[in-house]
Enzyme design. Structure first.
Site, PDB file in Angstrom:
ATOM      1  N   ASP A 237       0.817  -1.322   0.139  1.00 22.47           N
ATOM      2  CA  ASP A 237      -0.202   0.138  -0.131  1.00 22.47           C
ATOM      3  C   ASP A 237       0.929   1.189   0.115  1.00 22.47           C
ATOM      4  O   ASP A 237       2.109   1.072  -0.008  1.00 22.47           O
ATOM      5  CB  ASP A 237      -1.071  -0.071   1.327  1.00 22.47           C
ATOM      6  CG  ASP A 237      -0.309   0.406   2.571  1.00 22.47           C
ATOM      7  OD1 ASP A 237       0.689  -0.032   2.601  1.00 22.47           O
ATOM      8  OD2 ASP A 237      -0.973   0.790   3.556  1.00 22.47           O
ATOM      9  N   HIS A 324      -2.388  -5.907   7.091  1.00 15.64           N
ATOM     10  CA  HIS A 324      -1.328  -5.747   8.268  1.00 15.64           C
ATOM     11  C   HIS A 324      -1.274  -6.909   8.784  1.00 15.64           C
ATOM     12  O   HIS A 324      -1.826  -7.775   9.254  1.00 15.64           O
ATOM     13  CB  HIS A 324      -2.367  -4.886   9.149  1.00 15.64           C
ATOM     14  CG  HIS A 324      -2.388  -3.427   8.905  1.00 15.64           C
ATOM     15  ND1 HIS A 324      -1.579  -2.306   8.971  1.00 15.64           N
ATOM     16  CD2 HIS A 324      -3.583  -2.710   8.612  1.00 15.64           C
ATOM     17  CE1 HIS A 324      -2.189  -1.314   8.882  1.00 15.64           C
ATOM     18  NE2 HIS A 324      -3.340  -1.546   8.575  1.00 15.64           N
TER      19      HIS A 324
END
Length: 463
Positions: A237, A324
């Site tokens: 990202d 994550h």
């Protein structure tokens, strides 16, 4: 002197807004002044500062540093790089906190601040307190110094320390985000053949939006892997703290599937360890952790919440559907933070340890049919109330409900989830079943609950 922030910019996990509308350089200075004051009062004197590749980041950095030094705090500038590089700096340098200037995976016009204080995530009430202190002008005054510290090579070396993975042919898509220069250095230290996309940092994101959890953003990587017949591909990202992946056939390996692959070598090294995932993760992941002899824990969505839970449970590994992945394991004790570059290196090691191709590993996973994350707008004042109403009705019906974060309901078909977003005025829903008919039954249950609270699953709200 006092300062009022735009109420929408003080979020649960960070401070974020649209530059020139809800976030300004004056805000950046006030954040520096206030955070600097918090650091001073906690007995600290130095703060590390990094920034991502957004066009507004250099101006935000200058303003933030003016605030920090104005509070009497010394600043260590680590320059442009991914958020995990700032986390690494905060964990390894003689500093008392760190701030990364980043808009994360938001569109180009956004920016924001992620903060760490004394090696702990700084979120929730901490962030609200910054707003209160600034509004009251409750600031220390001083004259801090500024030094530059180039930490990128040290960080990259740390990513490959003790690397024992095999040689693969891998595609890497940095999405013109801040991870690009790190990826360029990293692949030179890894065996195998590496094909890179969009490693030049460009805050206008000319090729695709840097959010690897949306399949449409992986189109370029899929083409790269297919054209070159690569073993697999990884994507990052905008600020390099979330990872996406595809196998050699271009199938997406979702966040919970990445975690199930990474869990295997960790549980070999640490039998019986606890591994944490968020409430949006597949039942297949929890089953797999248990099958490998680990203890699966379902926890609330949100990187700061997961990090805190890891510290409490001593879990060596955790992850979220959003990509994550958090590490805190032995020799690779990566300080318990989320680092997509480190996750990519560990994915190579895990595939080597498992001894199968990434495509085979992906094929071996149980076939589940699930919805993407569905998000719908709801009035902020109703957001949590709706979830409470749903929970009350489910309890009255005697349903099998997990209340960790909203309502996650298990049925014979699979499960469905309804929770309130901590960062936006949206409700989030997701469902997973073994077949399409089961999925439709679960969706009907979600719709019935929404209808009972006067809502419907309308057009999808954007991120």
């Amino acid at each position: 002197m006092t300062h009022q922030f735009n109420a929408t910019s003080l979020r649960e996990y960070d401070i974020r807004g649209i530059v020139g509308k809800t976030l300004s350089t004056a805000d950046a200075t006030a954040i520096g002044r206030t955070f600097g004051t918090v650091v001073r009062r906690a007995g600290g004197t130095r703060v590390a500062v990094g920034y991502d590749g957004r066009t507004s980041s250099p101006a935000m950095e200058a303003a933030l540093i003016a605030g920090l030094t104005g509070a009497g705090v010394d600043v260590v500038r680590i320059g442009m790089g991914p958020t995990p590089m700032l986390y690494f700096a905060e964990a390894t340098l003689a500093v008392d906190g760190g701030i990364q200037i980043t808009g994360s995976h938001n569109p180009a016009e956004y920016n924001g601040f992620k903060m760490v204080l004394q090696h702990r995530p700084f979120f929730g009430a901490d962030i609200q307190k910054l707003g209160q202190m600034a509004a009251a002008g409750d600031w220390d005054t001083g004259k801090g110094s500024v030094v530059d510290h180039d930490i990128m090579d040290l960080y990259v070396a740390r990513l490959v320390e003790g690397f024992d993975g095999g040689a693969y042919r891998i595609g890497w898509d940095a999405g013109n985000g801040a991870a690009g220069p790190v990826i360029e250095k990293l692949v030179k230290l890894l065996p195998g053949e590496h094909h890179l996309l969009f490693t030049d940092v460009d805050g206008n994101f000319p090729n695709h939006h840097p959010d690897p959890t949306e399949e449409k953003n992986l189109a370029d990587l899929k083409k790269l892997v297919a054209d070159n017949r690569l073993d697999f591909g990884v994507a990052f990202d905008g600020d390099g703290d979330r990872i996406g992946a595809i196998d050699g056939e271009g199938r997406v390996i979702w966040g919970d599937q990445i975690l199930s692959i990474l869990a295997e070598p960790v549980l070999k090294a640490l039998p019986g360890a606890t591994i944490i995932a968020d409430v949006k993760a597949s039942q297949a992941l929890y089953d797999r952790i248990a099958e490998l002899g680990g203890v699966p824990i379902m926890w609330k969505t949100g990187h700061s919440l997961i990090k805190t839970r890891m510290k409490e449970t001593g879990a060596p590994l955790a992850g979220e559907m959003s990509g994550h992945i958090f590490f805190a394991h032995g020799y690779y004790d990566f300080y318990g933070f989320d680092d997509a570059q480190f996750a990519a290196v560990q994915l190579i090691r895990a595939a080597t340890s498992i001894g199968k191709t990434m495509t085979q590993i992906r094929s071996d996973m149980p076939a589940m049919i699930n919805t993407p994350e569905m998000r719908f707008q709801v009035d902020e004042s109703r957001k949590f109330a709706v979830v409470d109403e749903v929970l009350a009705r489910l309890e009255a019906e005697g349903a099998d409900v997990n209340r960790t974060d909203g309502a996650r309901v298990n049925t014979a078909d699979g499960w469905w989830l309804l929770r309130a977003s901590n960062t936006q005025d949206v409700l989030v829903a997701r469902a997973e079943a073994r077949d399409q008919a089961g999925l439709e039954r679960l969706m009907a249950m979600i719709d019935a609950q929404l209808a009972a609270s006067g809502l419907e699953r309308g057009p999808q709200a954007g991120h």
